[in-house]
Design an enzyme around this catalytic site. Sequence first.
Site, PDB file in Angstrom:
ATOM      1  N   HIS A  77      -4.391   6.154  16.477  1.00  0.00           N
ATOM      2  CA  HIS A  77      -3.916   7.269  15.662  1.00  0.00           C
ATOM      3  C   HIS A  77      -4.567   7.271  14.279  1.00  0.00           C
ATOM      4  O   HIS A  77      -4.434   8.235  13.532  1.00  0.00           O
ATOM      5  CB  HIS A  77      -2.386   7.235  15.515  1.00  0.00           C
ATOM      6  CG  HIS A  77      -1.857   5.982  14.904  1.00  0.00           C
ATOM      7  ND1 HIS A  77      -1.618   4.844  15.636  1.00  0.00           N
ATOM      8  CD2 HIS A  77      -1.521   5.679  13.631  1.00  0.00           C
ATOM      9  CE1 HIS A  77      -1.149   3.894  14.842  1.00  0.00           C
ATOM     10  NE2 HIS A  77      -1.087   4.372  13.623  1.00  0.00           N
ATOM     11  N   HIS A 134      -4.015   5.066   2.425  1.00  0.00           N
ATOM     12  CA  HIS A 134      -2.860   4.228   2.122  1.00  0.00           C
ATOM     13  C   HIS A 134      -3.283   2.767   2.093  1.00  0.00           C
ATOM     14  O   HIS A 134      -3.864   2.262   3.053  1.00  0.00           O
ATOM     15  CB  HIS A 134      -1.763   4.405   3.172  1.00  0.00           C
ATOM     16  CG  HIS A 134      -1.159   5.768   3.185  1.00  0.00           C
ATOM     17  ND1 HIS A 134      -0.458   6.276   4.266  1.00  0.00           N
ATOM     18  CD2 HIS A 134      -1.135   6.732   2.234  1.00  0.00           C
ATOM     19  CE1 HIS A 134      -0.034   7.493   3.974  1.00  0.00           C
ATOM     20  NE2 HIS A 134      -0.437   7.793   2.754  1.00  0.00           N
TER      21      HIS A 134
END
Length: 272
Positions: free
Chosen positions: A97, A142
């Site tokens: 993902h 992130h």
Amino acid sequence: MRQQRYLSVLVMFYFVLFFFSTSIRAQEVEDEREFDYAVKSEKGPRMWGKMKKEWEACNNGEMQSPIDLSNERVRIIRKPEKRNYKLCNATVKNRGHDISLQWHGDAGSVLINGTEYPLQQAHWHSPSEHTVNGRRYAMEMHMVHLNENATNKIAVIGVLYKFGKPDKFLSRLIRNISSMIDKKDEVKNAGMINPREIKIGSRKYYRYVGSLTVPPCTEGVIWSIKKKVRTISRDQVKLLREAVHDYAASNARPMQPLNKRPVYLMAPGATV
């Protein structure tokens, strides 16, 4: 005596097993087959909280991420954030993902409210998950930090990107990423990488408490979203999406309600 010793060992075994499993559940799910980002999928974001009991926070949580960072409701605070990163061996992994850069060993940490949070990994979402005054950007990175002994165990530094010049740090990883297109769980050695090479470029950042943006959507995550928006090329964004094989148009979770949470603009030693 022998029976007491056996019971003591058994109790200790289950304690360690419980602690380990709790720690794992608090972190991001890496197996892409368990969830996806497709809007109409039975494994899409609207269904995450119904798929597993330990994922219920994805639907029922009151402190979920991402959110919109509106300048109209932030509180300005002057408080320094200290990052102390180190050169460390790293690998690039296709998690299905997203593409993740994972450090192995001591890559340094970030100091937040007197607590050290060691850096674990970085990954990319496109388009950005957080928005600023309603604007969604091309990509968001992130940097995930973890301290199992802290009250808030996870701290994430987010960097937003708009289309423009290529990101130099990402350019360094292009060869590794290109070689793992559609190869889930593929891991490539990236060599020694200092996280300081990731150009954040701003001491100003938004701060709030939210959650992981993937299952199990654990709450209590300390978010620091850098105010300065960096640039990334269209080809770099395209490659990061082509490399993963979930076939979704994006890997960004939909916006979550603020629910009256305070959002701070941290601007140490500066006039905002």
